[in-house]
Design an enzyme around this catalytic site. Structure first.
Site: not given
Length: 174
Positions: A8, A11-13, A15, A33, A49, A53, A83
């Site tokens: 994506g 900022r598309s979601g 993660s 990471a 982030h 979690r 990620d």
């Protein structure tokens, strides 16, 4: 073992979606990471982030040697989240980034592609889709866009599932 590539834009979601899928499995999770923090603004992104979690998830920071890192953290009945592939690629090909002197991007990529079919864990790989805009100015920018597109294609071919994220909504591609 199952591999799921989540693509994506920024900022598309991506993660958050990978994290939701991993949490739903109720397996031990290792979050790999790939980012190196170079400035305060990016440090805030990384902190956001981390706050999202669960504290019991394991964290491994691996800006390089991603294929070997996956193999080192692999186990049956576990989950690995990477990620993200985009930051990993950027650090590997960036001429000014802090990286091992002998790093060879093609060897790094091949090590990842070789590792993926060997894994016993459920794996979620987050990656940006950067090829939906104009061809960028500048040689390194075009190289980055080309390599990201090739990497995504290779990983998608190996993945059991591929999703594309837009506005926080997943679209199943494979």
């Amino acid at each position: 073992m199952s591999t799921h590539l989540i693509l994506g834009g920024a900022r598309s979601g991506k993660s958050a979606y990978a994290e939701r899928l991993a949490a739903a499995l109720e397996l031990p999770v290792t979050y790999i990471a790939t980012a190196q923090v170079y400035d305060d603004e990016f440090a805030k992104r990384v902190a956001h982030h981390k706050e999202r979690r669960p504290p019991y998830w394991q964290l491994v920071e691996a800006p390089f040697t991603l294929g070997q890192t996956l193999l080192d953290n692999d186990a049956p009945e576990t989950c690995l989240i990477v990620d993200c592939l985009t930051l990993w690629l950027a650090q590997c090909i960036c001429p000014d980034c802090d990286k091992p002197r002998q790093l060879d991007w093609q060897a790094e990529k091949q090590a990842l592609l070789d590792a993926l079919p060997q894994l016993q864990a459920t794996v979620f790989l987050v990656s940006n889709e950067v090829g939906m805009g104009i061809v960028p100015l500048g040689e390194i920018n075009r190289q980055f866009q080309d390599e990201q597109g090739r990497l995504n294609q290779h990983v998608a071919a190996l993945a059991d599932h591929v999703s594309f994220m837009a506005a926080g909504l997943p679209l199943k591609l494979k």
